[in-house]
Design a protein around this motif. Structure first.
Motif, mmCIF file in Angstrom:
data_model
loop_
_atom_site.group_PDB
_atom_site.id
_atom_site.type_symbol
_atom_site.label_atom_id
_atom_site.label_comp_id
_atom_site.label_asym_id
_atom_site.label_seq_id
_atom_site.Cartn_x
_atom_site.Cartn_y
_atom_site.Cartn_z
ATOM 1 N N ALA A 64 0.819 -1.217 0.000
ATOM 2 C CA ALA A 64 0.000 0.000 0.000
ATOM 3 C C ALA A 64 0.849 1.261 0.000
ATOM 4 N N PHE A 65 1.992 1.203 0.659
ATOM 5 C CA PHE A 65 2.845 2.387 0.780
ATOM 6 C C PHE A 65 4.169 2.224 0.034
ATOM 7 N N ALA A 66 4.174 1.392 -0.993
ATOM 8 C CA ALA A 66 5.379 1.220 -1.813
ATOM 9 C C ALA A 66 5.760 2.578 -2.386
ATOM 10 N N GLY A 67 7.011 2.950 -2.242
ATOM 11 C CA GLY A 67 7.476 4.234 -2.738
ATOM 12 C C GLY A 67 7.353 5.347 -1.724
ATOM 13 N N ASP A 68 6.554 5.153 -0.678
ATOM 14 C CA ASP A 68 6.405 6.136 0.389
ATOM 15 C C ASP A 68 7.346 5.770 1.538
ATOM 16 N N THR A 69 7.448 6.665 2.486
ATOM 17 C CA THR A 69 8.240 6.399 3.689
ATOM 18 C C THR A 69 7.285 6.293 4.865
ATOM 19 N N VAL A 70 7.397 5.197 5.594
ATOM 20 C CA VAL A 70 6.576 4.982 6.771
ATOM 21 C C VAL A 70 7.478 5.118 7.994
ATOM 22 N N VAL A 87 4.796 9.347 4.915
ATOM 23 C CA VAL A 87 5.204 10.483 4.098
ATOM 24 C C VAL A 87 5.197 9.995 2.651
ATOM 25 N N THR A 88 4.334 10.602 1.830
ATOM 26 C CA THR A 88 4.262 10.157 0.449
ATOM 27 C C THR A 88 5.538 10.541 -0.307
ATOM 28 N N ILE A 97 1.762 14.218 4.318
ATOM 29 C CA ILE A 97 1.743 13.411 5.532
ATOM 30 C C ILE A 97 0.372 12.771 5.629
ATOM 31 N N LYS A 98 0.370 11.455 5.899
ATOM 32 C CA LYS A 98 -0.886 10.718 6.029
ATOM 33 C C LYS A 98 -0.777 9.761 7.211
ATOM 34 N N ARG A 99 -1.911 9.358 7.696
ATOM 35 C CA ARG A 99 -2.041 8.276 8.675
ATOM 36 C C ARG A 99 -1.308 8.516 9.992
ATOM 37 N N THR A 130 7.445 21.795 0.068
ATOM 38 C CA THR A 130 6.168 21.960 0.755
ATOM 39 C C THR A 130 5.658 20.607 1.224
ATOM 40 N N VAL A 131 5.200 20.575 2.467
ATOM 41 C CA VAL A 131 4.559 19.378 3.014
ATOM 42 C C VAL A 131 3.102 19.731 3.262
ATOM 43 N N ARG A 132 2.220 18.862 2.823
ATOM 44 C CA ARG A 132 0.800 19.110 3.029
ATOM 45 C C ARG A 132 0.166 17.923 3.733
ATOM 46 N N LEU A 133 -1.038 18.137 4.223
ATOM 47 C CA LEU A 133 -1.788 17.083 4.895
ATOM 48 C C LEU A 133 -3.256 17.462 4.890
ATOM 49 N N SER A 134 -4.091 16.493 5.164
ATOM 50 C CA SER A 134 -5.512 16.764 5.358
ATOM 51 C C SER A 134 -5.925 16.097 6.659
ATOM 52 N N VAL A 135 -6.882 16.712 7.321
ATOM 53 C CA VAL A 135 -7.319 16.229 8.633
ATOM 54 C C VAL A 135 -8.814 16.501 8.762
#
Length: 170
Positions: A64-70, A87-88, A97-99, A130-135
């Motif tokens: 699910a997060f291949a290529g992202d950093t967990v 981090v995508t 930033i997610k999860r 730039t780092v973005r996120l949704s909440v």
């Protein structure tokens, strides 16, 4: 509040269980998604009943997060994982930033701040501007944390109702 130096944040290495034999990232993601579904008024009894896209994260976070950093966190007083964040991969100088999740028992100890700060450092090292996120708007504690860490509300890029979009420069 616990000093952030007592929080260990590391890049997740893809193991299903931690070396201690305690539950790993999948358990944290399941708790995150189950709580989110309940808060949205769409509760499910267990992770097997989550919507497909969320269930796939729980069942196979590596894919699910291949290529992202967990990033995962543990506290100084435990070897168990107590938090996570994704981090995508950067695109056009931006990542997301997610999860972000910390276990309820570990909240108020600086773990979420440590995870976000580690994510910002990781993004900077990758040349992200730039780092973005949704909440979700009802997560007022999380919004407060993000604001303390320099994020500001911006025009939404995700049109889901009650979702707040935020970003900050790195």
């Amino acid at each position: 509040m616990t000093d952030q130096r007592e929080v260990a944040v590391v890049r997740w290495q893809g193991q299903e269980q931690e070396p201690s034999g305690r539950p790993g990232l999948s358990a944290l993601l399941a708790a995150y998604h189950l709580r989110t579904q309940a808060e949205k008024g769409e509760p499910v009894a267990d992770a097997a009943l989550l919507p497909d896209r969320y269930r796939s994260e729980v069942l196979d976070p590596r894919a699910a997060f291949a290529g992202d950093t967990v990033l995962v966190a543990s506290g100084a007083d435990t070897d168990a994982l107590v938090g996570c964040l994704v981090v995508t991969a950067p695109v056009d100088g931006r990542c997301e930033i997610k999860r972000l999740w910390t276990t309820p028992a570990s909240r108020g100890r600086g773990i979420a701040s440590a995870l976000v700060n580690a994510a910002l450092a990781h993004a900077a090292a990758d040349g992200v501007r730039t780092v973005r996120l949704s909440v979700w708007q009802w997560r007022t504690d999380a919004i407060g944390l993000y604001e303390r860490l320099g994020f500001t509300v911006v025009a939404p890029w995700d049109e889901r109702d009650r979702l707040v979009c935020m970003e900050r420069a790195v």
